[in-house]
Write a protein that holds these residues in place. Sequence first.
Motif, PDB file in Angstrom:
ATOM      1  N   VAL A 127      39.942  57.152  58.817  1.00  0.00           N
ATOM      2  CA  VAL A 127      40.158  55.679  58.136  1.00  0.00           C
ATOM      3  C   VAL A 127      41.389  55.699  56.979  1.00  0.00           C
ATOM      4  O   VAL A 127      41.717  56.848  56.646  1.00  0.00           O
ATOM      5  CB  VAL A 127      38.891  55.352  57.233  1.00  0.00           C
ATOM      6  N   THR A 128      42.129  54.593  57.119  1.00  0.00           N
ATOM      7  CA  THR A 128      43.157  54.706  56.160  1.00  0.00           C
ATOM      8  C   THR A 128      43.056  53.296  55.526  1.00  0.00           C
ATOM      9  O   THR A 128      42.710  52.412  55.946  1.00  0.00           O
ATOM     10  CB  THR A 128      44.476  54.784  56.600  1.00  0.00           C
ATOM     11  N   LEU A 129      43.507  53.247  54.306  1.00  0.00           N
ATOM     12  CA  LEU A 129      43.472  52.152  53.559  1.00  0.00           C
ATOM     13  C   LEU A 129      44.875  51.863  53.170  1.00  0.00           C
ATOM     14  O   LEU A 129      45.815  52.569  52.416  1.00  0.00           O
ATOM     15  CB  LEU A 129      42.909  52.248  52.048  1.00  0.00           C
ATOM     16  N   ILE A 130      45.463  50.722  53.712  1.00  0.00           N
ATOM     17  CA  ILE A 130      47.048  50.210  53.400  1.00  0.00           C
ATOM     18  C   ILE A 130      47.002  49.260  52.467  1.00  0.00           C
ATOM     19  O   ILE A 130      46.358  48.051  52.322  1.00  0.00           O
ATOM     20  CB  ILE A 130      47.578  49.658  54.609  1.00  0.00           C
ATOM     21  N   ILE A 131      47.871  49.523  51.289  1.00  0.00           N
ATOM     22  CA  ILE A 131      48.191  48.399  50.104  1.00  0.00           C
ATOM     23  C   ILE A 131      49.377  48.081  50.236  1.00  0.00           C
ATOM     24  O   ILE A 131      50.465  48.717  50.393  1.00  0.00           O
ATOM     25  CB  ILE A 131      47.862  49.142  48.912  1.00  0.00           C
ATOM     26  N   VAL A 132      49.623  46.557  50.310  1.00  0.00           N
ATOM     27  CA  VAL A 132      50.698  45.843  50.522  1.00  0.00           C
ATOM     28  C   VAL A 132      51.301  45.322  49.356  1.00  0.00           C
ATOM     29  O   VAL A 132      50.397  45.135  48.371  1.00  0.00           O
ATOM     30  CB  VAL A 132      50.746  44.916  51.797  1.00  0.00           C
ATOM     31  N   ASN A 133      52.346  44.855  49.366  1.00  0.00           N
ATOM     32  CA  ASN A 133      52.932  44.006  48.057  1.00  0.00           C
ATOM     33  C   ASN A 133      52.639  42.547  48.071  1.00  0.00           C
ATOM     34  O   ASN A 133      52.340  42.113  46.927  1.00  0.00           O
ATOM     35  CB  ASN A 133      54.427  44.347  47.792  1.00  0.00           C
ATOM     36  N   GLU A 134      52.579  42.011  49.278  1.00  0.00           N
ATOM     37  CA  GLU A 134      52.574  40.547  49.251  1.00  0.00           C
ATOM     38  C   GLU A 134      51.142  40.113  49.313  1.00  0.00           C
ATOM     39  O   GLU A 134      50.536  40.900  50.038  1.00  0.00           O
ATOM     40  CB  GLU A 134      53.189  40.012  50.339  1.00  0.00           C
ATOM     41  N   LEU A 135      50.810  38.866  49.026  1.00  0.00           N
ATOM     42  CA  LEU A 135      49.664  38.383  49.071  1.00  0.00           C
ATOM     43  C   LEU A 135      49.485  37.412  50.469  1.00  0.00           C
ATOM     44  O   LEU A 135      50.629  36.984  51.087  1.00  0.00           O
ATOM     45  CB  LEU A 135      49.383  37.336  48.216  1.00  0.00           C
ATOM     46  N   THR A 136      48.549  37.642  51.070  1.00  0.00           N
ATOM     47  CA  THR A 136      48.336  36.704  52.402  1.00  0.00           C
ATOM     48  C   THR A 136      47.152  35.848  52.409  1.00  0.00           C
ATOM     49  O   THR A 136      46.046  36.016  53.005  1.00  0.00           O
ATOM     50  CB  THR A 136      48.115  37.580  53.710  1.00  0.00           C
ATOM     51  N   PRO A 137      47.166  34.721  51.522  1.00  0.00           N
ATOM     52  CA  PRO A 137      46.047  33.764  51.624  1.00  0.00           C
ATOM     53  C   PRO A 137      45.421  33.376  52.663  1.00  0.00           C
ATOM     54  O   PRO A 137      44.342  32.651  52.644  1.00  0.00           O
ATOM     55  CB  PRO A 137      46.595  32.812  50.596  1.00  0.00           C
ATOM     56  N   GLN A 138      46.571  32.947  53.909  1.00  0.00           N
ATOM     57  CA  GLN A 138      46.083  32.491  55.077  1.00  0.00           C
ATOM     58  C   GLN A 138      45.100  33.483  55.887  1.00  0.00           C
ATOM     59  O   GLN A 138      44.350  32.975  56.857  1.00  0.00           O
ATOM     60  CB  GLN A 138      47.263  32.319  55.736  1.00  0.00           C
ATOM     61  N   ILE A 139      44.859  34.410  55.556  1.00  0.00           N
ATOM     62  CA  ILE A 139      43.968  35.804  56.122  1.00  0.00           C
ATOM     63  C   ILE A 139      42.846  35.851  55.102  1.00  0.00           C
ATOM     64  O   ILE A 139      42.837  36.155  54.268  1.00  0.00           O
ATOM     65  CB  ILE A 139      44.706  36.948  56.544  1.00  0.00           C
ATOM     66  N   THR A 282      56.302  36.536  30.838  1.00  0.00           N
ATOM     67  CA  THR A 282      55.890  34.876  30.898  1.00  0.00           C
ATOM     68  C   THR A 282      55.326  34.989  32.262  1.00  0.00           C
ATOM     69  O   THR A 282      56.291  35.070  33.108  1.00  0.00           O
ATOM     70  CB  THR A 282      57.079  34.090  30.497  1.00  0.00           C
ATOM     71  N   PRO A 283      54.304  34.209  32.537  1.00  0.00           N
ATOM     72  CA  PRO A 283      53.895  34.104  33.825  1.00  0.00           C
ATOM     73  C   PRO A 283      54.592  32.966  34.624  1.00  0.00           C
ATOM     74  O   PRO A 283      54.830  31.988  34.022  1.00  0.00           O
ATOM     75  CB  PRO A 283      52.351  33.836  34.105  1.00  0.00           C
ATOM     76  N   ILE A 284      55.110  33.181  35.760  1.00  0.00           N
ATOM     77  CA  ILE A 284      55.535  31.960  36.731  1.00  0.00           C
ATOM     78  C   ILE A 284      54.502  31.596  37.950  1.00  0.00           C
ATOM     79  O   ILE A 284      54.335  32.834  38.440  1.00  0.00           O
ATOM     80  CB  ILE A 284      56.805  32.356  37.334  1.00  0.00           C
ATOM     81  N   SER A 303      56.036  36.932  38.551  1.00  0.00           N
ATOM     82  CA  SER A 303      55.683  35.789  39.544  1.00  0.00           C
ATOM     83  C   SER A 303      55.029  36.616  40.703  1.00  0.00           C
ATOM     84  O   SER A 303      55.556  37.557  41.212  1.00  0.00           O
ATOM     85  CB  SER A 303      56.997  34.976  40.029  1.00  0.00           C
ATOM     86  N   THR A 304      53.836  35.992  41.182  1.00  0.00           N
ATOM     87  CA  THR A 304      53.316  36.498  42.636  1.00  0.00           C
ATOM     88  C   THR A 304      53.548  35.225  43.580  1.00  0.00           C
ATOM     89  O   THR A 304      52.996  35.239  44.729  1.00  0.00           O
ATOM     90  CB  THR A 304      51.860  36.615  42.412  1.00  0.00           C
ATOM     91  N   ALA A 305      54.385  34.270  43.103  1.00  0.00           N
ATOM     92  CA  ALA A 305      54.625  33.021  44.249  1.00  0.00           C
ATOM     93  C   ALA A 305      55.501  33.616  45.295  1.00  0.00           C
ATOM     94  O   ALA A 305      56.338  34.629  45.031  1.00  0.00           O
ATOM     95  CB  ALA A 305      55.149  31.992  43.436  1.00  0.00           C
TER      96      ALA A 305
END
Length: 362
Positions: A127-139, A282-284, A303-305
């Motif tokens: 088993v492996t856990l992959i951590i990515v930088n981007e968010l994927t709210p569609q999944i 400052t958050p964006i 920003s995480t946008a």
Amino acid sequence: MRYMFALSVAAFSLAGCAVDAQFDAELIDSSRDQLVNGHVATEAEYPSTVYLGGCTGVKVGERHFLSAAHCFSNPGSVTHLNVTADNNALNQVSLTVESVNNHPEYENCTSCAGDNSMSDFGLRPDVTLIIVNELTPQIPIAVIDPNPVQVGAPVTLTGYGCERIQPPPPTRFKVGDSVTVSPLSLDPAATIPGGYTTTEGPALVPGAPALCPGDSGGPLFRTGTNLVVGINALVSGNDSGEIGNWFTRLDQQSRYDVHSWLAGLMGTPGSTPCSSICSNPTPITSAAFSSGNLGTGERCFESTANSAAVNCGGFAASRTFEVNGTALSCNGTAVNLPAKRNGGYCFHASAGANTWAWFSTW
């Protein structure tokens, strides 16, 4: 003759990273091996399962994907991960990788004799856990179940593996319902350590689903739930066909308590885009943003946008402007944003002139 084989595609490129073949090609014939007796999934069935371009995976956190360790034989070299945004294998998004974490006992099995026995097999959590930088709210996100699966429990096999159809169709997401059995019913070993959940294949139970190459890393679900209880690892078989399917256990009672290992990785206080770059950003909150006049003091924005580009201007020669630690030339020209860092972007202006220095994103 009885044999075991892994389920990754013989050789494929995963975001530029060649993954080693892990099975004996002589024992695998795509004309007869598939997610046997399963059906093509609807969009509503187990949508957290994703295609990785040669293996399968499952999203289990905002930036976390599970798969099989044997799909990532050189984890440090993986920089990008292509995943399906829905259950259409042709609809993929490219994500930048923060880390690929193969289970340490898979990488260096301290209890293995190295004799390829079932005892060795059961000691290596695939088993492996992959951590990515981007968010994927569609999944959607699936839940890792901490509770062990009892023998006889209904489970559902999932994967994007090959199919018993000639000519083969484009890669499709398939699912198949089964029930768990004791691993000792599938292999004559005297003991098998508690590392794997197993189901019977069609060689033992006609009509039962079986995995095949390409299904590696796919999730095993408690049927009808969003609970992941295993990761597709291997298939056992003989000359009559697939005997059994083997799934790495993820529960708290699995060997090495895989659940706690995963929880530790996922629960570690997360780094943010501006970690180690600047403090109190400052958050964006939107992709389109305009800073206005920055003044002459140091300024930091986070920003995480999903912005695509940035431009900046009004910076005197001694004042710098960086995105994720990379300096930009601020002459008002638009520049594509670099890869996300810890899930987003850190915009950092050092102190200095001019008061009307600015930047904007979109």
